[in-house]
Design a protein around this motif. Structure first.
Motif, PDB file in Angstrom:
ATOM      1  N   UNK A   3       0.824  -1.110   0.025  1.00 60.54           N
ATOM      2  CA  UNK A   3       0.104  -0.226   0.093  1.00 60.54           C
ATOM      3  C   UNK A   3       0.805   1.109   0.084  1.00 60.54           C
ATOM      4  N   UNK A   4       0.192   2.391  -0.248  1.00 63.26           N
ATOM      5  CA  UNK A   4       1.052   3.590  -0.416  1.00 63.26           C
ATOM      6  C   UNK A   4       0.885   4.258   1.060  1.00 63.26           C
ATOM      7  N   UNK A   5       2.030   4.533   1.617  1.00 61.97           N
ATOM      8  CA  UNK A   5       1.923   5.040   2.990  1.00 61.97           C
ATOM      9  C   UNK A   5       1.331   6.407   3.012  1.00 61.97           C
ATOM     10  N   UNK A   6       1.805   7.126   1.809  1.00 60.38           N
ATOM     11  CA  UNK A   6       1.169   8.577   1.890  1.00 60.38           C
ATOM     12  C   UNK A   6      -0.498   8.574   2.011  1.00 60.38           C
ATOM     13  N   UNK A   7      -0.886   7.730   1.011  1.00 60.04           N
ATOM     14  CA  UNK A   7      -2.456   7.456   0.943  1.00 60.04           C
ATOM     15  C   UNK A   7      -2.905   7.128   2.509  1.00 60.04           C
ATOM     16  N   UNK A   8      -2.277   6.129   3.142  1.00 59.97           N
ATOM     17  CA  UNK A   8      -2.764   5.897   4.482  1.00 59.97           C
ATOM     18  C   UNK A   8      -2.852   6.999   5.434  1.00 59.97           C
ATOM     19  N   UNK A   9      -1.462   7.808   5.437  1.00 66.81           N
ATOM     20  CA  UNK A   9      -1.529   8.959   6.261  1.00 66.81           C
ATOM     21  C   UNK A   9      -2.758   9.840   5.830  1.00 66.81           C
ATOM     22  N   UNK A  10      -3.092  10.317   4.795  1.00 67.03           N
ATOM     23  CA  UNK A  10      -3.961  10.862   4.372  1.00 67.03           C
ATOM     24  C   UNK A  10      -5.113  10.572   4.753  1.00 67.03           C
ATOM     25  N   UNK A  11      -5.660   9.377   4.628  1.00 63.83           N
ATOM     26  CA  UNK A  11      -6.768   8.519   5.420  1.00 63.83           C
ATOM     27  C   UNK A  11      -6.981   8.867   6.768  1.00 63.83           C
ATOM     28  N   UNK A  12      -5.775   8.581   7.461  1.00 63.71           N
ATOM     29  CA  UNK A  12      -5.864   8.799   8.771  1.00 63.71           C
ATOM     30  C   UNK A  12      -5.888  10.131   9.354  1.00 63.71           C
ATOM     31  N   UNK A  13      -5.274  11.229   8.625  1.00 60.52           N
ATOM     32  CA  UNK A  13      -5.763  12.690   8.937  1.00 60.52           C
ATOM     33  C   UNK A  13      -6.974  13.052   8.722  1.00 60.52           C
ATOM     34  N   UNK A  14      -7.758  12.483   7.705  1.00 58.65           N
ATOM     35  CA  UNK A  14      -9.249  12.742   7.433  1.00 58.65           C
ATOM     36  C   UNK A  14     -10.042  12.336   8.851  1.00 58.65           C
ATOM     37  N   UNK A  15      -9.773  11.175   9.301  1.00 62.89           N
ATOM     38  CA  UNK A  15     -10.496  10.876  10.474  1.00 62.89           C
ATOM     39  C   UNK A  15     -10.292  11.761  11.812  1.00 62.89           C
ATOM     40  N   UNK A  16      -9.306  12.635  11.956  1.00 63.09           N
ATOM     41  CA  UNK A  16      -9.014  13.486  12.955  1.00 63.09           C
ATOM     42  C   UNK A  16      -9.270  15.009  12.484  1.00 63.09           C
ATOM     43  N   UNK A  17      -9.599  15.237  11.139  1.00 61.57           N
ATOM     44  CA  UNK A  17      -9.800  16.641  10.730  1.00 61.57           C
ATOM     45  C   UNK A  17     -11.026  17.471  11.508  1.00 61.57           C
ATOM     46  N   UNK A  18     -12.061  16.712  11.802  1.00 61.39           N
ATOM     47  CA  UNK A  18     -13.175  17.191  12.485  1.00 61.39           C
ATOM     48  C   UNK A  18     -12.938  17.681  13.769  1.00 61.39           C
ATOM     49  N   UNK A  19     -12.255  16.658  14.192  1.00 54.91           N
ATOM     50  CA  UNK A  19     -11.841  16.961  15.940  1.00 54.91           C
ATOM     51  C   UNK A  19     -10.821  18.300  15.837  1.00 54.91           C
ATOM     52  N   UNK A  20      -9.960  18.172  14.900  1.00 51.94           N
ATOM     53  CA  UNK A  20      -9.099  19.458  14.878  1.00 51.94           C
ATOM     54  C   UNK A  20      -9.484  20.701  14.626  1.00 51.94           C
ATOM     55  N   UNK A  21     -10.564  20.627  13.912  1.00 50.56           N
ATOM     56  CA  UNK A  21     -11.274  21.842  13.233  1.00 50.56           C
ATOM     57  C   UNK A  21     -12.266  22.389  14.447  1.00 50.56           C
ATOM     58  N   UNK A  22     -12.344  21.717  15.433  1.00 50.10           N
ATOM     59  CA  UNK A  22     -13.117  22.339  16.574  1.00 50.10           C
ATOM     60  C   UNK A  22     -12.249  22.869  17.456  1.00 50.10           C
ATOM     61  N   UNK A  23     -10.857  22.598  17.220  1.00 48.79           N
ATOM     62  CA  UNK A  23      -9.830  23.135  18.096  1.00 48.79           C
ATOM     63  C   UNK A  23      -8.788  23.974  17.323  1.00 48.79           C
ATOM     64  N   UNK A  24      -7.943  24.695  18.124  1.00 49.95           N
ATOM     65  CA  UNK A  24      -6.850  25.575  17.504  1.00 49.95           C
ATOM     66  C   UNK A  24      -5.595  24.772  16.875  1.00 49.95           C
ATOM     67  N   UNK A  25      -6.115  23.502  16.163  1.00 50.44           N
ATOM     68  CA  UNK A  25      -5.047  22.547  15.794  1.00 50.44           C
ATOM     69  C   UNK A  25      -5.062  22.295  14.060  1.00 50.44           C
ATOM     70  N   UNK A  26      -4.099  22.605  13.524  1.00 49.89           N
ATOM     71  CA  UNK A  26      -4.001  22.483  12.191  1.00 49.89           C
ATOM     72  C   UNK A  26      -3.235  21.343  11.657  1.00 49.89           C
ATOM     73  N   UNK A  27      -3.968  20.495  10.985  1.00 48.33           N
ATOM     74  CA  UNK A  27      -3.312  19.035  10.509  1.00 48.33           C
ATOM     75  C   UNK A  27      -3.002  19.303   9.014  1.00 48.33           C
ATOM     76  N   UNK A  28      -1.694  18.808   8.731  1.00 49.95           N
ATOM     77  CA  UNK A  28      -1.176  19.065   7.518  1.00 49.95           C
ATOM     78  C   UNK A  28      -0.180  17.864   6.910  1.00 49.95           C
ATOM     79  N   UNK A  29      -0.534  17.320   6.026  1.00 43.84           N
ATOM     80  CA  UNK A  29       0.262  16.065   5.552  1.00 43.84           C
ATOM     81  C   UNK A  29       1.311  16.626   4.419  1.00 43.84           C
ATOM     82  N   UNK A  30       2.594  16.212   4.829  1.00 44.54           N
ATOM     83  CA  UNK A  30       3.502  16.451   3.591  1.00 44.54           C
ATOM     84  C   UNK A  30       4.122  15.163   3.257  1.00 44.54           C
ATOM     85  N   UNK A  31       3.741  14.740   2.128  1.00 49.93           N
ATOM     86  CA  UNK A  31       4.061  13.134   1.522  1.00 49.93           C
ATOM     87  C   UNK A  31       4.578  13.715   0.282  1.00 49.93           C
ATOM     88  N   UNK A  32       5.828  13.010  -0.072  1.00 48.39           N
ATOM     89  CA  UNK A  32       6.288  13.265  -1.647  1.00 48.39           C
ATOM     90  C   UNK A  32       5.606  12.169  -2.461  1.00 48.39           C
TER      91      UNK A  32
END
Length: 197
Positions: free
Chosen positions: A149-178
């Motif tokens: 599997x593509x590690x970058x795609x998995x990391x992106x999926x995981x990031x999406x799971x936490x995006x709603x929680x982060x949006x409700x707080x002063x937290x910015x989630x960002x993925x940097x994958x080549x």
């Protein structure tokens, strides 16, 4: 300590060294014949002494690891107890309120309390599943389900799971994958758990 009752005809003391550190001594003596420690026999004894040093060092490291594992297990039990207690206290509190005042609560508030209790129960289930996985790893009973599997795609999926929680707080989630990275071959669910944690 060894006390000789008779002077040996031939004796030899070979240090057991591990990485230039003395971990023991190989002592041999012969009371029957002189000159038994030939150059060839000395080389064999030195080889045996080196192997004995490795065995002694391995035994020492095993003891240290067992002591460290004991401390780690105690810490794990304390942490797990705390992690399990938190959702349990929450579930119990909301269920007690519902049992005592359920009929008098507004529908929206009652629904909110039930939703919170359900989420906490799901969280508790995840923690218990993780404990079972840990127990399997401890007893080497876990079989890895390797797949590409593509590690970058998995990391992106995981990031999406936490995006709603982060949006409700002063937290910015960002993925940097080549882009264009090769696929990895690993157990996707376990790697996902690592990223979740």
């Amino acid at each position: 300590p060894y006390i000789a009752t008779q002077r040996p005809r031939s004796a030899m003391c070979v240090p057991a060294l591990h990485r230039a550190r003395l971990v023991g001594v190989l002592y041999l003596e012969n009371r029957q014949v002189e000159g038994v420690f030939t150059a060839e026999r000395v080389r064999i004894l030195q080889s045996l002494s080196a192997q004995a040093a490795i065995a002694l060092e391995n035994a020492r490291l095993r003891r240290e690891l067992e002591v460290e594992n004991s401390f780690l297990r105690r810490d794990l039990i304390a942490n797990v107890s705390h992690d399990l207690r938190t959702p349990l206290v929450s579930i119990r509190g909301y269920l007690e309120v519902l049992a005592a005042k359920g009929a008098t609560l507004e529908h929206a508030q009652r629904r909110s309390y039930i939703d919170i209790a359900v989420r906490q129960a799901e969280h508790l289930g995840v923690l218990i599943d993780e404990l079972f996985e840990l127990a399997k790893l401890d007893f080497k009973g876990l079989e890895l389900q390797r797949e590409a599997f593509q590690l970058g795609e998995l990391a992106s999926d995981v990031l999406q799971k936490f995006r709603l929680i982060a949006d409700g707080k002063p937290i910015a989630l960002r993925l940097e994958a080549m882009s264009g990275l090769p696929a990895v071959r690993a157990d996707l669910s376990l790697i996902e758990r690592v990223l979740d944690n």
